[in-house]
Structures are given as C-alpha cells and as structure tokens.
Design an enzyme around this catalytic site. Structure first.
Site, PDB file in Angstrom:
ATOM      1  N   GLY A 148     -13.094  17.213 -30.874  1.00 37.21           N
ATOM      2  CA  GLY A 148     -13.614  17.771 -29.632  1.00 37.21           C
ATOM      3  C   GLY A 148     -14.925  17.146 -29.206  1.00 37.21           C
ATOM      4  O   GLY A 148     -15.633  17.679 -28.342  1.00 37.21           O
ATOM      5  N   SER A 196      18.049  40.492  -7.304  1.00 39.78           N
ATOM      6  CA  SER A 196      19.022  39.430  -7.108  1.00 39.78           C
ATOM      7  C   SER A 196      18.951  38.907  -5.684  1.00 39.78           C
ATOM      8  O   SER A 196      18.738  39.668  -4.742  1.00 39.78           O
ATOM      9  CB  SER A 196      20.435  39.933  -7.399  1.00 39.78           C
ATOM     10  OG  SER A 196      21.409  38.964  -7.063  1.00 39.78           O
ATOM     11  N   LYS A 200      20.448  45.375  -6.468  1.00 35.88           N
ATOM     12  CA  LYS A 200      20.281  45.165  -7.904  1.00 35.88           C
ATOM     13  C   LYS A 200      18.800  45.156  -8.255  1.00 35.88           C
ATOM     14  O   LYS A 200      17.989  44.506  -7.595  1.00 35.88           O
ATOM     15  CB  LYS A 200      20.933  43.847  -8.322  1.00 35.88           C
ATOM     16  CG  LYS A 200      21.086  43.668  -9.833  1.00 35.88           C
ATOM     17  CD  LYS A 200      21.945  42.425 -10.115  1.00 35.88           C
ATOM     18  CE  LYS A 200      22.320  42.349 -11.593  1.00 35.88           C
ATOM     19  NZ  LYS A 200      21.154  42.014 -12.411  1.00 35.88           N
ATOM     20  N   GLU A 215      11.221  41.461 -19.243  1.00 38.31           N
ATOM     21  CA  GLU A 215      11.487  40.029 -19.389  1.00 38.31           C
ATOM     22  C   GLU A 215      10.196  39.224 -19.371  1.00 38.31           C
ATOM     23  O   GLU A 215      10.063  38.222 -20.092  1.00 38.31           O
ATOM     24  CB  GLU A 215      12.433  39.573 -18.285  1.00 38.31           C
ATOM     25  CG  GLU A 215      13.831  40.174 -18.420  1.00 38.31           C
ATOM     26  CD  GLU A 215      14.683  40.072 -17.169  1.00 38.31           C
ATOM     27  OE1 GLU A 215      15.838  40.510 -17.217  1.00 38.31           O
ATOM     28  OE2 GLU A 215      14.183  39.555 -16.145  1.00 38.31           O
TER      29      GLU A 215
END
Length: 457
Positions: A99, A312, A318, A325
């Site tokens: 670094g 969807s 939907k 998720e």
C-alpha cells in the site's frame, strides 16, 4: 485541455495535473496501475488522515517539527480525514502489496495542502511521513477503519435487525405452524419459536463481531519497515496511538509484538471470518422467510411479505421477495470477500504481508454491505411482515408428522402405518387414528394437541 506541472521524486521528473494536490509518486502509481475502477473507501482514507494528523502532533511534541509546520500538516490531514480531498486519492486498489502508493498519495496530498497553507514547501516523506513507514501505517489504517466501521455501521445495523426479529418473535408467539426438516413436514412449532431462533442468530452474530475487536485494537504503528522501529522515536507510536484512541473513542494500543503486527494480517482474517459467519446467518434467515412467504396461493404462504415493487415485467400483479434476495446476494459477496481475504492472509511473506490493499478493500466492503443490507432488510421486510394464522394452523392439522406424538403410546410401527394411510387417503392423522389407534378419543385429542407438542416436558 489538461495542463500539467513538472515535479520530481527519487526516480526523476513526472508530469502531474495542475489541479490536483498529489505529487509525482502518486502520478507514477496512476501510470503503473491502470487496473480497475476500485479505490480505497472513505472509511480508510479517513483513518489514514487521522493517523497523519496525530503523527504530526506527536512529532512536534518530540521536537521533530516546528509548531507552525505541525499545525499546517494537522489541518491538511484533518481535511483529508473529513473527505475534502477524496478526489485526489486516485491510486488503484491493485497496486504494491504494502500500500506504499496510497500512503504516498496521502503524504503528497497533505504536504501539498500544508504548503498552500504555509506558503513554503512541505516534504511528503521527511515531514508528513516522519517516523512512519507504509509497512506500519497501512496495517494501522486497516485496523482503525475496520474498528470504526464496525462500531458506527455494522453493530448498530445488526442490533436493529435483531430487535425487529425479536418484535416479530413476540408478535407471532401463539401462532401454531408445522415445523420442517429436510424441507419435509415435521412436528409443530410456533411461528414465534421460529423467529426466536433468528433473533438468537443475530445475538450470536453481534457477540462474534464484538469478540474480534480485541485483536484489531493492536496497531502496527511504530514498527516502521520490518518491525524493529528503525527511524522512529521510541515514544512516537505510543503517543500517536493514544491521541488517535481519544479522538476515535476506541481502545487502541500499540502492538505487543511488531513483527507479528506487520508480518501477518491474522486479525483481519479473524474479523473476516466473523463477518462470513454473520453472512451465513443472514442468508439462512432471508432464505427461510423467502420460503415461508412463497405463494401467495400455491407456496407455503405462512408469511405475508411487504410488497415493495412490481415483481415481473411480464406477469401483472406478481410480487417477489426482493428484500430477501438482496440480503442473500449481500451474503454471497461477503463469502467471496472472505475467500479473498483468507487467501491474501497467507501472503505474510517473512516480515510483511504483501496483499494489504485487497484485504482492506474487501474487509471494509463486507462491513458496509452487511450493515446496509441488514438495515434495509429490517426496515423494508421484517418490520412489515405479517403471518397468515389460518394457513399456518390448517397446515398443522394436515401434517403427517402429527403422528410423532402417538409413537410413545402405540409404538413407532403403528404410528407410521397411520401416517401412511393418512397420506394415501388424503386424510388427517387424527381421522385415521380414531379408526385404528385403539385409543379413546379424549386421549387421542390430548396427544394430538399441537400446542402441547410445542412445549414438550
């Protein structure tokens, strides 16, 4: 058109853009490492700025910097810590493994800004970097940034998610449902019991993160090049770290052994392991809630997830479990980051680990992702969860696993026969047991009371 100034370092002259605060070593690193769009995060630059600020104060106290010069460096370093010059931190993560390029990036920005303030030339190595080496500054910055991010981002977010799950555990305490093992029907539990397990996972997650802070509090500063402390005052690290600890309200201390502190990144690997475990817990919780909310008509349907967006582009109406998720994807990224950090940790070659930038980037990203993911999940999923009590309780009565409570009284084989007949004839265990168990109806009703099965003696 871009304009440039000419500056020199130990390797010769370099063109440096006129509108930046960095110097020739940073410009050389930009030229050498055009690898990715990844840069050190804000938390790391803040830590680096604070280290440089307090180093200047210590060097003045020790007589190595005059007051006006120390004050200018302190002011410039604080501006770096506060993010004023973030646009000038331009070196790629994929650079020298120590670094050094980023340490010099900080030294040059601070020196250039201090020069503007004082109207005299300030040297990035001799004055800003006095008593320091990239080999002790960078690991110190990694630990400091990690600790501050844990305390200000991750732990508050995990506690918020834990509290949200605890509220649901209490709210759902009397809702009977079927348990499931191997994704198959099992004996009854309450929805509250299920959520109490999630709450406990978060309690353990918080404890794991807390436990890894102790070793992160040991800082490499003072070891300079190889851990011996060459070219620094014996009191430099102790005094600088004490100031840093006070400002950041962290229990920081000088490493007990500087050769360990610079030759290994074990504390970072340990912290990443704790973060990985948290990610595994969050994936389990999010995936369970995704399953329990599946449907709405043809899935398990025991939970009603908050509708956050259309699910969807082709199927009207939907709604998908997008928050679940999201959190699962966060967990996947953290698991990948841990694999990188673990591998990088094995490159503690002799007196220096040479994978520090990639360790820093992945470790701090994991903390940020887990913090933000947990907070969003708590607010946009858990807090709005509802239970479908009717669906939960009707599933219990239809479960073949109800026959488990009969086995101690009528034997395993006969109970299994009842379950088989119930399945083949599409009836409940209770209906079949009335016909062939040989038990009085009152005893049968007692044995098949699902509530009693959730509170075994």
């Amino acid at each position: 058109m871009a304009t440039f100034r000419i500056e020199s370092d130990s390797m010769g002259e370099m063109q440096v853009p006129t509108d930046v605060h960095y110097g020739p070593q940073t410009a050389r690193a930009v030229e050498n490492f055009p690898v990715s769009s990844l840069r050190f995060p804000r938390s790391f630059i803040r830590a680096l700025g604070l280290i440089k600020k307090h180093a200047a104060t210590t060097n003045q106290e020790l007589g190595f910097l005059p007051p006006d010069l120390a004050e200018a460096i302190e002011r410039a370093a604080l501006e770096v810590a506060d993010g004023r010059w973030d646009r000038d931190f331009v070196v790629d993560i994929f650079q020298t493994g120590s670094g050094t390029s980023t340490n010099m990036n900080a030294n040059e920005v601070i020196a250039h800004r201090a020069s503007e303030l004082l109207k005299i030339k300030v040297h990035p190595n001799d004055q800003v970097n006095r008593g320091q080496s990239s080999n002790d500054v960078i690991p110190t910055a990694i630990h400091v940034a990690t600790l501050e991010s844990i305390d200000t981002q991750l732990l508050p977010a995990l506690r918020e998610l834990r509290d949200a799950l605890s509220v649901k555990a209490k709210q759902f305490h009397d809702i009977l449902k079927t348990g499931r093992t191997h994704l198959q029907d099992a004996t009854p539990i309450t929805l509250g019991q299920e959520f109490s397990g999630y709450t406990s996972q978060l309690d353990h997650a918080i404890a794991r993160i807390e436990s890894c802070k102790k070793n992160l509090c040991e800082l490499a500063l003072g070891g300079t090049a190889v851990g011996t402390g060459i070219n620094t005052h014996p009191d430099f690290a102790r005094k600088t770290i004490a100031r840093l600890a006070t400002e950041m309200n962290l229990p920081l201390c000088e490493a007990k052994n500087h050769f360990e502190a610079q030759g290994s990144r074990d504390a970072c690997v340990e912290a990443s392991g704790a973060l990985k475990t948290v990610a595994v817990s969050l994936i389990k919780i999010a995936n369970d809630i995704r399953f329990l909310g599946s449907g709405p008509r043809l899935g398990l349907g025991e939970l009603k997830l908050p509708a956050t967006q259309p699910g969807s582009s082709i199927m009207p109406g939907k709604v998908n479990p997008v928050m679940c998720e999201m959190l699962i994807q966060v967990g996947a990224q953290v698991l990948g980051n841990d694999a990188t950090i673990t591998f990088a940790g094995t490159f503690g070659n002799l007196e220096l680990n040479v994978m520090m930038p990639v360790i820093a980037y992945n470790l701090l990203q994991s903390i940020e992702l887990l913090a933000n993911g947990s907070r969003v999940f708590a607010r946009r999923c858990i807090s709005g969860l509802e239970a479908d009590r009717e669906k939960c309780e009707s599933n219990v009565e239809r479960s073949l696993a109800m026959c488990t409570a009969l086995a101690p009284v009528i034997g395993y084989d006969k109970a299994a026969k009842i379950a088989k007949i119930a399945y083949e004839t599409n009836r409940t265990v209770r209906e079949v047991a009335k016909e062939i168990s040989g038990l009085p109806e009152s005893e049968l009703n007692t044995l098949l009371d699902p509530k009693s099965q959730t509170e075994p003696r």
